[in-house]
Design a protein around this motif. Structure first.
Motif, PDB file in Angstrom:
ATOM      1  N   ASN A 160       0.939  -1.176  -0.164  1.00 41.43           N
ATOM      2  CA  ASN A 160      -0.044  -0.059  -0.010  1.00 41.43           C
ATOM      3  C   ASN A 160       0.696   1.305  -0.139  1.00 41.43           C
ATOM      4  O   ASN A 160       1.865   1.226   0.499  1.00 41.43           O
ATOM      5  CB  ASN A 160      -0.881  -0.119   1.118  1.00 41.43           C
ATOM      6  CG  ASN A 160      -1.780  -1.207   1.348  1.00 41.43           C
ATOM      7  OD1 ASN A 160      -3.020  -1.117   0.434  1.00 41.43           O
ATOM      8  ND2 ASN A 160      -1.535  -2.173   2.177  1.00 41.43           N
TER       9      ASN A 160
ATOM     10  N   ARG B 237      -7.198  -2.097   5.417  1.00 47.35           N
ATOM     11  CA  ARG B 237      -6.862  -2.855   4.484  1.00 47.35           C
ATOM     12  C   ARG B 237      -8.169  -3.403   3.845  1.00 47.35           C
ATOM     13  O   ARG B 237      -8.698  -3.458   2.572  1.00 47.35           O
ATOM     14  CB  ARG B 237      -6.183  -4.298   4.733  1.00 47.35           C
ATOM     15  CG  ARG B 237      -4.974  -3.820   5.139  1.00 47.35           C
ATOM     16  CD  ARG B 237      -4.067  -5.146   5.229  1.00 47.35           C
ATOM     17  NE  ARG B 237      -2.687  -5.235   5.457  1.00 47.35           N
ATOM     18  CZ  ARG B 237      -1.864  -5.412   6.888  1.00 47.35           C
ATOM     19  NH1 ARG B 237      -2.746  -6.083   7.676  1.00 47.35           N
ATOM     20  NH2 ARG B 237      -0.627  -5.119   6.863  1.00 47.35           N
TER      21      ARG B 237
ATOM     22  N   VAL C  37      -9.558  -0.321   1.845  1.00 49.89           N
ATOM     23  CA  VAL C  37      -8.559   0.003   0.847  1.00 49.89           C
ATOM     24  C   VAL C  37      -9.054  -0.772  -0.329  1.00 49.89           C
ATOM     25  O   VAL C  37      -9.186  -0.361  -1.469  1.00 49.89           O
ATOM     26  CB  VAL C  37      -7.227  -0.210   1.110  1.00 49.89           C
ATOM     27  CG1 VAL C  37      -6.596  -0.592  -0.208  1.00 49.89           C
ATOM     28  CG2 VAL C  37      -6.507   0.760   1.973  1.00 49.89           C
TER      29      VAL C  37
END
Length: 324
Positions: A99, A315, A318
């Motif tokens: 990321n 996460r 995301v």
């Protein structure tokens, strides 16, 4: 007899005044020595406590931005009151695998230069927008805010919805608690002023961990003279004093389904009053894809006490376009 008795009284008062003057003189001498020591020691801070990221001009002042990793969307980490980018050390290091992650310091904090007053959420959100644009960090962004930092990213998400890919709100400040904010404002201002004076007199540098908050990360401890220095404490005082105005700015963004279908996760620490939990639940409900997560820790710094929970949640947001 009366005249004789008066003499010891006058002598005692003179002695007490003399002791007080000597004490005041020694205090001034010690303060001057501490001020001089801190001034000289600061000259080597650029080498010993240099910024991990870079300074970016946002129009009259420069902000510290620290970005690591690659990927999209970019995750932006927003710290709480009296905290800095260093408070996200563990989360950023672990999240950077796979990321793009950026942390930064609001105006006046840590490695960032002081900015214009007042230190409100709206001003911070505007600074953040300019910072990311000038630095070439393209949106949209997953915005992660802890505590007071939630104010900044909520205003950002309202103003720049097209640049917001999702929100993770970690035990954020309740913008409806106006009474508590007003009452606590002078107390917090006095607290931060005391720490500012201590830092300017070299006490943070001399005493090390004794004046560092227990929740501080390893990076914050390593760079305590910058992270918890006089500049940071002045910035914290300014934000605390403007807290009522910031809360009003955040409340102005609240309306039914304000975030549409934006992926939103609100994380709340455990053990809080029912009213606090319901307020957090209502916050999550501002999005059709919002949800509330109750941590198992009672620690306000959920990202320190339960880093895996915060990491997994980020996460999840995301990857929301694929999974939600």
């Amino acid at each position: 007899m009366t005249h004789g008795d008066a003499r010891p009284g006058r002598w005692s008062r003179r002695l007490l005044r003399r002791i007080a003057l000597w004490g005041a003189g020694l205090l001034v001498l010690a303060a001057s020595a501490g001020f001089l020591y801190e001034t000289i020691a600061r000259q080597s801070d650029s080498e010993d406590h240099g910024a991990p990221g870079r300074l970016v001009d946002v129009g009259g002042h420069r902000l510290h931005l620290h970005c690591t990793g690659v990927g999209a969307p970019t995750v932006v980490l927003e710290a709480g009151l009296a905290e800095s980018s260093a408070s996200w050390e563990v989360i950023q290091r672990r999240l950077s695998t796979g990321n793009r992650v950026c942390s930064y310091d609001r105006a006046g904090y840590a490695w960032s230069e002081d900015g214009p007053s007042p230190g409100t959420a709206e001003r911070a959100a505007g600074d953040l927008r300019t910072l990311l644009a000038v630095a070439g960090e393209a949106g949209p962004y997953v915005l992660v805010g802890h505590s007071y930092g939630g104010n900044t990213i909520r205003v950002f998400a309202d103003r720049w919805r097209n640049l917001t890919a999702g929100l993770v709100l970690v035990d954020v400040t309740d913008e409806t608690a106006v009474g508590a904010l007003a009452i606590s404002r002078p107390l917090m201002a006095a607290h931060f002023t005391a720490y500012q004076v201590a830092a300017r007199l070299g006490l943070v540098r001399l005493m090390g961990d004794a004046l560092v908050p227990p929740e501080a990360t390893a990076a914050a401890r390593r760079h305590a003279v910058v992270v918890y220095g006089a500049g940071s404490m002045a910035a914290a005082r300014a934000e605390a004093w403007a807290g009522v105005d910031s809360a009003a700015q955040v409340r102005a963004t609240v309306r039914p389904r304000a975030w549409g279908d934006l992926p939103v996760v609100v994380i709340s620490a455990a053990g809080q009053p029912a009213a606090v939990t319901e307020q957090a639940r209502g916050l999550a409900a501002l999005s059709t894809r919002g949800r509330l997560v109750i941590a198992t820790t009672t620690d306000h710094y959920v990202q320190h006490a339960q880093p895996d929970l915060v990491l997994d949640t980020i996460r999840e947001v995301v990857s929301a376009p694929e999974r939600w």
